[in-house]
Design a protein around this motif. Sequence first.
Motif, PDB file in Angstrom:
ATOM      1  N   GLU A  81      11.957  -7.018 -12.301  1.00 22.90           N
ATOM      2  CA  GLU A  81      13.156  -6.725 -11.477  1.00 22.90           C
ATOM      3  C   GLU A  81      12.863  -5.490 -10.511  1.00 22.90           C
ATOM      4  O   GLU A  81      13.266  -5.456  -9.469  1.00 22.90           O
ATOM      5  CB  GLU A  81      14.125  -6.101 -12.350  1.00 22.90           C
ATOM      6  CG  GLU A  81      15.044  -7.138 -13.250  1.00 22.90           C
ATOM      7  CD  GLU A  81      15.770  -7.838 -12.221  1.00 22.90           C
ATOM      8  OE1 GLU A  81      16.358  -7.501 -11.265  1.00 22.90           O
ATOM      9  OE2 GLU A  81      15.889  -9.235 -12.561  1.00 22.90           O
ATOM     10  N   HIS A  82      11.999  -4.587 -11.078  1.00 26.58           N
ATOM     11  CA  HIS A  82      11.442  -3.496 -10.162  1.00 26.58           C
ATOM     12  C   HIS A  82       9.996  -2.813 -10.563  1.00 26.58           C
ATOM     13  O   HIS A  82       9.929  -3.136 -12.176  1.00 26.58           O
ATOM     14  CB  HIS A  82      12.467  -2.285 -10.179  1.00 26.58           C
ATOM     15  CG  HIS A  82      12.653  -1.541 -11.464  1.00 26.58           C
ATOM     16  ND1 HIS A  82      13.843  -1.840 -12.096  1.00 26.58           N
ATOM     17  CD2 HIS A  82      12.160  -0.642 -11.843  1.00 26.58           C
ATOM     18  CE1 HIS A  82      13.858  -1.035 -12.965  1.00 26.58           C
ATOM     19  NE2 HIS A  82      12.820  -0.301 -13.054  1.00 26.58           N
ATOM     20  N   VAL A  83       9.386  -2.327  -9.863  1.00 27.89           N
ATOM     21  CA  VAL A  83       8.299  -1.636 -10.189  1.00 27.89           C
ATOM     22  C   VAL A  83       8.100  -0.408  -9.357  1.00 27.89           C
ATOM     23  O   VAL A  83       7.923  -0.609  -8.199  1.00 27.89           O
ATOM     24  CB  VAL A  83       6.688  -2.406 -10.118  1.00 27.89           C
ATOM     25  CG1 VAL A  83       5.474  -1.747 -10.547  1.00 27.89           C
ATOM     26  CG2 VAL A  83       7.150  -3.681 -10.926  1.00 27.89           C
ATOM     27  N   ARG A  84       8.011   0.793  -9.826  1.00 31.80           N
ATOM     28  CA  ARG A  84       7.805   2.133  -8.892  1.00 31.80           C
ATOM     29  C   ARG A  84       7.021   3.088  -9.604  1.00 31.80           C
ATOM     30  O   ARG A  84       7.210   3.186 -10.885  1.00 31.80           O
ATOM     31  CB  ARG A  84       9.291   2.405  -8.527  1.00 31.80           C
ATOM     32  CG  ARG A  84      10.064   2.594  -9.518  1.00 31.80           C
ATOM     33  CD  ARG A  84      11.609   2.805  -9.038  1.00 31.80           C
ATOM     34  NE  ARG A  84      12.616   3.043 -10.416  1.00 31.80           N
ATOM     35  CZ  ARG A  84      13.672   2.452 -10.258  1.00 31.80           C
ATOM     36  NH1 ARG A  84      14.215   1.776  -9.130  1.00 31.80           N
ATOM     37  NH2 ARG A  84      14.488   3.001 -11.338  1.00 31.80           N
ATOM     38  N   ILE A  85       6.412   3.772  -8.724  1.00 32.65           N
ATOM     39  CA  ILE A  85       5.564   5.198  -9.134  1.00 32.65           C
ATOM     40  C   ILE A  85       6.474   6.275  -8.428  1.00 32.65           C
ATOM     41  O   ILE A  85       6.409   6.249  -7.368  1.00 32.65           O
ATOM     42  CB  ILE A  85       4.249   5.088  -9.107  1.00 32.65           C
ATOM     43  CG1 ILE A  85       3.701   3.901  -9.789  1.00 32.65           C
ATOM     44  CG2 ILE A  85       3.533   6.467  -9.305  1.00 32.65           C
ATOM     45  CD1 ILE A  85       2.375   3.596  -9.460  1.00 32.65           C
ATOM     46  N   PHE A  86       6.931   7.382  -9.315  1.00 36.73           N
ATOM     47  CA  PHE A  86       7.403   8.550  -8.572  1.00 36.73           C
ATOM     48  C   PHE A  86       6.595   9.626  -9.008  1.00 36.73           C
ATOM     49  O   PHE A  86       5.960   9.718 -10.251  1.00 36.73           O
ATOM     50  CB  PHE A  86       8.720   8.594  -8.894  1.00 36.73           C
ATOM     51  CG  PHE A  86       9.501   8.252 -10.231  1.00 36.73           C
ATOM     52  CD1 PHE A  86       9.476   9.158 -11.041  1.00 36.73           C
ATOM     53  CD2 PHE A  86       9.793   7.114 -10.676  1.00 36.73           C
ATOM     54  CE1 PHE A  86       9.930   9.163 -12.539  1.00 36.73           C
ATOM     55  CE2 PHE A  86      10.196   7.132 -11.793  1.00 36.73           C
ATOM     56  CZ  PHE A  86      10.162   7.831 -12.872  1.00 36.73           C
ATOM     57  N   ASN A  87       6.652  10.694  -8.244  1.00 29.63           N
ATOM     58  CA  ASN A  87       5.788  11.871  -8.496  1.00 29.63           C
ATOM     59  C   ASN A  87       6.542  12.935  -9.784  1.00 29.63           C
ATOM     60  O   ASN A  87       7.579  12.454 -10.039  1.00 29.63           O
ATOM     61  CB  ASN A  87       5.230  12.714  -7.496  1.00 29.63           C
ATOM     62  CG  ASN A  87       6.527  13.162  -6.593  1.00 29.63           C
ATOM     63  OD1 ASN A  87       7.700  13.114  -7.199  1.00 29.63           O
ATOM     64  ND2 ASN A  87       6.384  13.121  -5.375  1.00 29.63           N
ATOM     65  N   LYS A  88       5.958  14.133 -10.079  1.00 27.44           N
ATOM     66  CA  LYS A  88       6.433  14.920 -11.086  1.00 27.44           C
ATOM     67  C   LYS A  88       7.667  15.503 -10.510  1.00 27.44           C
ATOM     68  O   LYS A  88       8.579  15.973 -11.277  1.00 27.44           O
ATOM     69  CB  LYS A  88       5.607  16.010 -11.691  1.00 27.44           C
ATOM     70  CG  LYS A  88       5.079  16.799 -10.187  1.00 27.44           C
ATOM     71  CD  LYS A  88       4.340  18.192 -10.589  1.00 27.44           C
ATOM     72  CE  LYS A  88       4.174  19.106  -9.336  1.00 27.44           C
ATOM     73  NZ  LYS A  88       3.007  20.178  -9.847  1.00 27.44           N
ATOM     74  N   LYS A  89       8.093  15.254  -9.280  1.00 29.65           N
ATOM     75  CA  LYS A  89       9.449  15.937  -8.735  1.00 29.65           C
ATOM     76  C   LYS A  89      10.440  15.117  -8.662  1.00 29.65           C
ATOM     77  O   LYS A  89      11.579  14.994  -8.532  1.00 29.65           O
ATOM     78  CB  LYS A  89       9.117  16.458  -7.345  1.00 29.65           C
ATOM     79  CG  LYS A  89       8.236  17.633  -7.153  1.00 29.65           C
ATOM     80  CD  LYS A  89       8.144  18.208  -5.851  1.00 29.65           C
ATOM     81  CE  LYS A  89       7.138  19.452  -5.519  1.00 29.65           C
ATOM     82  NZ  LYS A  89       7.004  19.875  -4.264  1.00 29.65           N
ATOM     83  N   GLY A  90      10.162  13.449  -9.040  1.00 33.28           N
ATOM     84  CA  GLY A  90      11.175  12.577  -9.135  1.00 33.28           C
ATOM     85  C   GLY A  90      11.387  11.701  -7.775  1.00 33.28           C
ATOM     86  O   GLY A  90      12.155  11.087  -7.793  1.00 33.28           O
TER      87      GLY A  90
END
Length: 280
Positions: A81-90
């Motif tokens: 459904e989804h794949v994402r990478i976010f940093n420590k700040k969101g």
Amino acid sequence: MFTSLVGKALVPVGVAVTGFVVVCCLLLYSVIKEDVNRDSVLHATNLADIILKSTRHAMLKSDRETLNNIIRNIGEQNGVEHVRIFNKKGVVNISAKPGEINHQVDKKAEGCISCHSGDVPVTSLGRMEQARTFKNGNGNKVLAITAPIYNEPECSNAACHVHPPAQKILGTLDIGLSREALDKSLAALRTQMILFTLMTLMLTVGGVTALLRRNVFLPIQAVRDYICRISDKDNQAAPPPTHLPQDLDRITKCFYNLMQKHNKTERELDEARKGVVRQE
């Protein structure tokens, strides 16, 4: 029906067997469902680990093009459904859906609150704690895994983008898998167990009924008919057939012998009365 021996014997047996089978099937289904859900979570966490290991080299080289291609190819797979990478700040840095890039992730949302519920974010979670289930905007149930990207020595010492060694978490990988196939399998299993329960109940109750009828009710009916004939002044009635169970056969023979003694006594009394009448 409930006042007869048949009703009093069969109804409790049927209720007891039904309750036992239903409870056992419910417990079995709950155990199987829990095992299936646990296996699906382990599969999803293993997939998240594979993605992290596959993208590790691209992250160390800061090769965003390769990283984007890997994430995009994974997101195009069936059931993802989804794949994402976010940093420590969101903030979402990389995603299989371009519209999510540079968007802020809500830290109060499900899957984030488990780590950000306190003043200091949690830096480690167990495999089962990384999982969450929710419905997306299309109303589809999704199993999502949130896997932290830890700061390894190769990351903090890399020349391309240096991270201080004290920083434990560099970002987070979030992958969501559709639960449609899993829910269909559980629904099919539930239907099969319902059919199995009904079949077991019919066979069990039918078998118990047939055995009770053959070994208990028919012999008791034969004894009842015999005693009814006796009560109808048929004092010469023969005992029922000898194929009765031992206890019932003994009862009928004792009753028959008792009636024979009773008849003999009545005959003796009749003869005594006749003798008295003749003497008068």
